[in-house]
Structure formats: structure tokens, C-alpha cells
Design a protein around this motif. Structure first.
Motif, PDB file in Angstrom:
ATOM      1  N   THR A   1     -71.007   4.560 103.664  1.00 21.48           N
ATOM      2  CA  THR A   1     -70.271   4.249 102.424  1.00 21.48           C
ATOM      3  C   THR A   1     -71.098   4.461 101.152  1.00 21.48           C
ATOM      4  O   THR A   1     -70.640   4.112 100.065  1.00 21.48           O
ATOM      5  N   LEU A   2     -72.290   5.043 101.281  1.00 17.58           N
ATOM      6  CA  LEU A   2     -73.220   5.199 100.153  1.00 17.58           C
ATOM      7  C   LEU A   2     -72.583   5.630  98.823  1.00 17.58           C
ATOM      8  O   LEU A   2     -72.881   5.053  97.784  1.00 17.58           O
ATOM      9  N   THR A   3     -71.700   6.638  98.886  1.00 17.70           N
ATOM     10  CA  THR A   3     -71.170   7.207  97.639  1.00 17.70           C
ATOM     11  C   THR A   3     -69.816   6.613  97.262  1.00 17.70           C
ATOM     12  O   THR A   3     -69.191   7.040  96.300  1.00 17.70           O
ATOM     13  N   LYS A   4     -69.362   5.630  98.019  1.00 21.21           N
ATOM     14  CA  LYS A   4     -68.053   5.026  97.712  1.00 21.21           C
ATOM     15  C   LYS A   4     -68.182   3.983  96.600  1.00 21.21           C
ATOM     16  O   LYS A   4     -69.273   3.470  96.333  1.00 21.21           O
ATOM     17  N   PHE A   5     -67.054   3.651  95.988  1.00 24.03           N
ATOM     18  CA  PHE A   5     -67.008   2.583  94.996  1.00 24.03           C
ATOM     19  C   PHE A   5     -66.396   1.338  95.642  1.00 24.03           C
ATOM     20  O   PHE A   5     -65.601   1.463  96.584  1.00 24.03           O
ATOM     21  N   PRO A   6     -66.751   0.153  95.145  1.00 23.11           N
ATOM     22  CA  PRO A   6     -66.234  -1.073  95.758  1.00 23.11           C
ATOM     23  C   PRO A   6     -64.718  -1.080  95.971  1.00 23.11           C
ATOM     24  O   PRO A   6     -64.244  -1.558  97.012  1.00 23.11           O
ATOM     25  N   ALA A   7     -63.965  -0.519  95.008  1.00 21.34           N
ATOM     26  CA  ALA A   7     -62.495  -0.541  95.126  1.00 21.34           C
ATOM     27  C   ALA A   7     -61.999   0.238  96.341  1.00 21.34           C
ATOM     28  O   ALA A   7     -60.869   0.036  96.794  1.00 21.34           O
ATOM     29  N   GLU A   8     -62.843   1.138  96.865  1.00 20.15           N
ATOM     30  CA  GLU A   8     -62.428   1.950  98.024  1.00 20.15           C
ATOM     31  C   GLU A   8     -62.705   1.239  99.349  1.00 20.15           C
ATOM     32  O   GLU A   8     -62.429   1.789 100.410  1.00 20.15           O
ATOM     33  N   LEU A   9     -63.291   0.036  99.267  1.00 20.22           N
ATOM     34  CA  LEU A   9     -63.667  -0.671 100.492  1.00 20.22           C
ATOM     35  C   LEU A   9     -62.756  -1.863 100.740  1.00 20.22           C
ATOM     36  O   LEU A   9     -62.175  -2.422  99.804  1.00 20.22           O
ATOM     37  N   VAL A  22     -82.075   1.448 100.661  1.00 14.22           N
ATOM     38  CA  VAL A  22     -80.629   1.190 100.603  1.00 14.22           C
ATOM     39  C   VAL A  22     -79.997   1.593 101.935  1.00 14.22           C
ATOM     40  O   VAL A  22     -79.172   0.873 102.499  1.00 14.22           O
ATOM     41  N   THR A  23     -80.417   2.751 102.459  1.00 14.61           N
ATOM     42  CA  THR A  23     -79.855   3.225 103.727  1.00 14.61           C
ATOM     43  C   THR A  23     -80.201   2.253 104.850  1.00 14.61           C
ATOM     44  O   THR A  23     -79.352   1.930 105.691  1.00 14.61           O
ATOM     45  N   GLU A  24     -81.432   1.753 104.827  1.00 19.95           N
ATOM     46  CA  GLU A  24     -81.853   0.789 105.855  1.00 19.95           C
ATOM     47  C   GLU A  24     -81.017  -0.503 105.769  1.00 19.95           C
ATOM     48  O   GLU A  24     -80.539  -1.013 106.786  1.00 19.95           O
ATOM     49  N   ALA A  25     -80.806  -0.988 104.544  1.00 17.41           N
ATOM     50  CA  ALA A  25     -80.018  -2.216 104.362  1.00 17.41           C
ATOM     51  C   ALA A  25     -78.565  -1.990 104.778  1.00 17.41           C
ATOM     52  O   ALA A  25     -77.943  -2.836 105.419  1.00 17.41           O
ATOM     53  N   LEU A  26     -78.031  -0.805 104.436  1.00 16.03           N
ATOM     54  CA  LEU A  26     -76.638  -0.511 104.805  1.00 16.03           C
ATOM     55  C   LEU A  26     -76.495  -0.317 106.311  1.00 16.03           C
ATOM     56  O   LEU A  26     -75.466  -0.653 106.890  1.00 16.03           O
ATOM     57  N   ARG A  27     -77.545   0.210 106.938  1.00 13.90           N
ATOM     58  CA  ARG A  27     -77.500   0.370 108.385  1.00 13.90           C
ATOM     59  C   ARG A  27     -77.428  -0.997 109.057  1.00 13.90           C
ATOM     60  O   ARG A  27     -76.700  -1.202 110.014  1.00 13.90           O
ATOM     61  N   PHE A  28     -78.147  -1.952 108.483  1.00 13.43           N
ATOM     62  CA  PHE A  28     -78.145  -3.317 109.033  1.00 13.43           C
ATOM     63  C   PHE A  28     -76.722  -3.892 109.056  1.00 13.43           C
ATOM     64  O   PHE A  28     -76.338  -4.569 109.996  1.00 13.43           O
ATOM     65  N   VAL A  29     -75.954  -3.588 107.996  1.00 11.96           N
ATOM     66  CA  VAL A  29     -74.577  -4.116 107.939  1.00 11.96           C
ATOM     67  C   VAL A  29     -73.563  -3.088 108.465  1.00 11.96           C
ATOM     68  O   VAL A  29     -72.354  -3.251 108.324  1.00 11.96           O
ATOM     69  N   GLU A  30     -74.072  -2.016 109.073  1.00 15.33           N
ATOM     70  CA  GLU A  30     -73.261  -0.956 109.694  1.00 15.33           C
ATOM     71  C   GLU A  30     -72.313  -0.276 108.701  1.00 15.33           C
ATOM     72  O   GLU A  30     -71.132  -0.089 108.963  1.00 15.33           O
ATOM     73  N   LEU A  31     -72.862   0.034 107.521  1.00 14.81           N
ATOM     74  CA  LEU A  31     -72.047   0.694 106.501  1.00 14.81           C
ATOM     75  C   LEU A  31     -72.765   1.874 105.870  1.00 14.81           C
ATOM     76  O   LEU A  31     -72.518   2.201 104.700  1.00 14.81           O
ATOM     77  N   GLU A  32     -73.646   2.546 106.614  1.00 11.99           N
ATOM     78  CA  GLU A  32     -74.427   3.608 105.976  1.00 11.99           C
ATOM     79  C   GLU A  32     -73.559   4.789 105.522  1.00 11.99           C
ATOM     80  O   GLU A  32     -73.978   5.558 104.672  1.00 11.99           O
ATOM     81  N   ASP A  65     -75.770   2.369  94.388  1.00 14.01           N
ATOM     82  CA  ASP A  65     -76.337   1.774  93.176  1.00 14.01           C
ATOM     83  C   ASP A  65     -76.181   0.255  93.169  1.00 14.01           C
ATOM     84  O   ASP A  65     -77.042  -0.459  92.643  1.00 14.01           O
ATOM     85  N   ASN A  66     -75.082  -0.247  93.756  1.00  9.36           N
ATOM     86  CA  ASN A  66     -74.932  -1.698  93.880  1.00  9.36           C
ATOM     87  C   ASN A  66     -76.054  -2.285  94.727  1.00  9.36           C
ATOM     88  O   ASN A  66     -76.688  -3.261  94.337  1.00  9.36           O
ATOM     89  N   VAL A  67     -76.289  -1.656  95.879  1.00  7.61           N
ATOM     90  CA  VAL A  67     -77.294  -2.194  96.803  1.00  7.61           C
ATOM     91  C   VAL A  67     -78.703  -1.999  96.226  1.00  7.61           C
ATOM     92  O   VAL A  67     -79.563  -2.854  96.337  1.00  7.61           O
ATOM     93  N   GLY A  68     -78.895  -0.848  95.551  1.00  5.04           N
ATOM     94  CA  GLY A  68     -80.235  -0.528  95.048  1.00  5.04           C
ATOM     95  C   GLY A  68     -80.519  -1.054  93.650  1.00  5.04           C
ATOM     96  O   GLY A  68     -81.587  -0.800  93.097  1.00  5.04           O
ATOM     97  N   PHE A  69     -79.568  -1.840  93.103  1.00  6.53           N
ATOM     98  CA  PHE A  69     -79.664  -2.240  91.696  1.00  6.53           C
ATOM     99  C   PHE A  69     -81.001  -2.886  91.326  1.00  6.53           C
ATOM    100  O   PHE A  69     -81.657  -2.502  90.366  1.00  6.53           O
ATOM    101  N   ARG A  70     -81.410  -3.832  92.141  1.00  4.40           N
ATOM    102  CA  ARG A  70     -82.664  -4.549  91.844  1.00  4.40           C
ATOM    103  C   ARG A  70     -83.862  -3.602  91.886  1.00  4.40           C
ATOM    104  O   ARG A  70     -84.784  -3.698  91.092  1.00  4.40           O
ATOM    105  N   LEU A  71     -83.826  -2.668  92.848  1.00  6.63           N
ATOM    106  CA  LEU A  71     -84.939  -1.721  92.985  1.00  6.63           C
ATOM    107  C   LEU A  71     -84.945  -0.750  91.803  1.00  6.63           C
ATOM    108  O   LEU A  71     -86.005  -0.371  91.306  1.00  6.63           O
ATOM    109  N   MET A  72     -83.735  -0.374  91.329  1.00  4.51           N
ATOM    110  CA  MET A  72     -83.643   0.503  90.158  1.00  4.51           C
ATOM    111  C   MET A  72     -84.232  -0.207  88.935  1.00  4.51           C
ATOM    112  O   MET A  72     -84.989   0.388  88.170  1.00  4.51           O
ATOM    113  N   GLU A  73     -83.903  -1.489  88.793  1.00  2.00           N
ATOM    114  CA  GLU A  73     -84.446  -2.270  87.671  1.00  2.00           C
ATOM    115  C   GLU A  73     -85.968  -2.345  87.713  1.00  2.00           C
ATOM    116  O   GLU A  73     -86.628  -2.466  86.694  1.00  2.00           O
TER     117      GLU A  73
END
Ligand SMILES: Nc1ncnc2c1ncn2[C@@H]1O[C@H](COP(=O)(O)OP(=O)(O)OP(=O)(O)O)[C@@H](O)[C@H]1O
Ligand SMILES: [Mg+2]
Length: 282
Positions: free
Chosen positions: A152-160, A140-150, A120-128
Motif C-alpha cells: 500500500t506504499l503509494t496509496k492514500f488513506p482514503a483508498e484503504l 517504512v517497508t519494514e514497518a509495513l511488512r510487519f502489519v502486512e501492508l507493504e 509518507d504517513n509512516v515515514g513522517f517522523r523520519l522525514m522530519e
């Protein structure tokens, strides 16, 4: 069916093509101060399309303010700011909203929403923008793949970790496929090894997508890595340029006491005999 995403892409294309000869960013005699304290004074510079400009300067000099002027979060007291030929400094908020689809910002410290998942953090603008869910997931998956974090989709920032959060912030900035990216101290507060992985992402984005960008950094090491490395398509890795070669699309600006004291190539920066610059580089 024409999806919201197709409209979105269409709007973005029209922003880029509205003024095809206009530079990515142009500041003309920009000044701004707060509560009587002058922060930036008569700043003029141009970032051409496809260029990466590294912005250096001591803490509190106005680097973040300069980026906020570029995406219209702040208005100058005088002067003009243009992005892809649109005068950001004179735009209404609703028009700025459209233009910002073409501008990705990696805020200082990442600035993720703690109560939202990575998706939801990554997709926020698209959700809006009411982009359909399946399309948000894909992008979102494509963007996360770019940063090699696909993963972590369901994680919260505090877990990273801090470095992972910064990578999520980069994924969030690139999810709309922006034509301009403003990176505010993307390695600030990170250890040297993690910083290197972040700089590698900035280089990969520059060399794969040829996005225009302004990169604020406190770390000279990061700045020179940007100037001396490239993304090697065959090796799928960031590698050093041959000895003595510099990336032609990357150049520097330096702020000091409200003024732009340097705007030029890496070579000119290291050869400068300006005492402030020499001292900063030493
Ligand atoms: N919204 C604001 N209201 C009042 N003052 C502000 C505002 N934004 C920035 N400033 C002031 O403007 C100056 C420049 O701030 P800015 O955040 O741009 O510095 P910076 O170069 O990004 O520093 P750092 O390297 O620490 O990130 C500071 O004195 C800051 O207090
Ligand atoms: Mg700052």
C-alpha cells in the motif's frame, strides 16, 4: 558514513540507558482537570520495562488524557510523570521531541494525514529527522511488512479500509523502533474480525520486540485476548496459551470517576469483588 539514522539509533539507546533501572512509565500523584472539571485525580502507577498494561474505563473517563500525559502532549496540574527515568512533566518541548523518538503513539481513530501517501504517513517522523530517503524507504517497508501492508506504499488513506488505516497507524508508531508504545483504542470502531487482526499485531509486537506498552481498549474481548494469547515464533502466528495460562507481562488498570480503581494482574481483575469492576466485566 554515519547516517542520520545511526545518530537516531544512538540517541534512542542513550535514552534507554540513561536511567537503566527506571521503569518504562511512572505516574506519581498525577492530577489534571479542564475548565474546572477534574478529570484524573491522584493517579499513581508504574509500567515496568517489557510490560503491557491494558487500560480500561468508561468513555470520557480520561484514558486518552492519561496517554497524552505519558508522551508529554499534556502537563499535569500536579504530580509527576516519568518515562524511562526522564521527568516528562517537567521537560521542555525540544527535549520532549528527542524522548518521543522512543515513544510510539497509535492515536485514537488512527489520525493519518489524508493528503499524504501511506509511505509518507509512516515515514513522517523520519522525514522530519532528515533521515536519507533510501533509509526511510527501507524502514517504512519494514514497518509495513510487519502489519502486512507493504503493497500500500503509494496509496492514500482514503483508498484503504478502516482496518488497513489502523494498521498503517501501527506501522507509523513502530517505524522508529520505539521502546514504549501507547495504543489509544486501536480497535475502536472496527468490526470484531478486523479488531482481532489488530490485537494480533499488538501481541506480535509485544512478544517479538518486548516493547513496553499501554493499551487503551473499550473491548474486553480484546483485553482478554491480549492476556491469553502469545505470538508463536514457530507457527509465525498468534496462538492461545495453554488452558489456564496467562501472559505474565500483561496486566490491567481501570479508571473510574477520575481514580485508578484497579491496578493488577488478569487473575486479580477477574476475581475482584469490587461492584464497579464486576459490573464492567459482566
Ligand atoms: N484538551 C482538552 N481540553 C478540555 N477538555 C479536555 C481536553 N482533553 C480531554 N478533555 C476532557 O477530559 C475528559 C476525558 O477525556 P478523554 O478523551 O481522556 O476520555 P477517554 O477516556 O479517552 O474517552 P473515550 O473512551 O471516549 O475515548 C473529557 O471530559 C474530555 O472532554
Ligand atoms: Mg479516548
Amino acid at each position: 558514513m554515519a547516517t542520520r539514522t545511526a545518530e537516531f539509533a544512538e540517541e534512542q539507546k542513550s535514552i534507554l540507558e540513561a536511567h537503566p533501572d527506571a521503569p518504562a512509565v511512572q505516574f506519581e500523584h498525577v492530577s489534571i482537570g479542564f475548565e474546572g472539571k477534574q478529570v484524573l485525580e491522584d493517579i499513581s502507577f508504574t509500567v515496568k520495562r517489557g510490560e503491557t498494561r491494558i487500560l480500561l474505563g468508561p468513555a470520557g473517563v480520561g484514558k486518552s488524557v492519561l496517554l497524552k500525559l505519558a508522551n508529554g502532549l499534556l502537563k499535569p496540574d500536579s504530580g509527576q510523570v516519568w518515562v524511562f527515568g526522564f521527568e516528562v512533566s517537567a521537560m521542555r518541548e525540544q527535549d520532549l521531541f528527542r524522548l518521543r523518538e522512543s515513544i510510539g503513539t497509535v492515536f485514537q481513530e488512527g489520525a493519518l494525514f489524508d493528503s499524504m501517501t501511506v509511505r509518507d504517513n509512516v515515514g513522517f517522523r523520519l522525514m522530519e529527522e532528515h533521515v536519507p530517503d533510501a533509509e526511510i524507504d527501507r524502514r517504512v517497508t519494514e514497518a509495513l511488512r510487519f502489519v502486512e501492508l507493504e503493497h500500500t506504499l503509494t496509496k492514500f488513506p482514503a483508498e484503504l479500509s478502516g482496518g488497513m488505516r489502523r494498521r498503517v497507524a501501527i506501522a507509523r508508531a513502530i517505524v522508529t523502533k520505539p521502546d514504549l508504545i501507547l495504543y489509544d483504542s486501536p480497535t475502536g470502531g472496527l468490526d470484531p474480525i478486523t479488531s482481532t487482526t489488530i490485537v494480533e499485531l499488538v501481541i506480535k509486537q509485544r512478544d517479538v520486540s518486548h516493547t513496553s506498552s499501554i493499551v487503551v481498549t473499550h473491548r474486553l474481548q480484546d483485553a482478554f485476548m491480549l492476556a491469553t494469547h502469545c505470538f508463536n515464533q514457530e507457527a509465525k502466528a498468534v496462538t492461545p496459551l495453554p488452558e489456564g495460562e496467562l501472559d505474565a507481562s500483561t496486566s490491567f488498570m481501570m479508571l473510574h470517576q477520575g481514580k485508578l480503581v484497579f491496578d493488577g494482574s488478569t487473575r486479580d481483575l477477574v476475581r475482584s469483588d469490587d461492584p464497579f469492576i464486576r459490573n464492567y466485566l459482566s
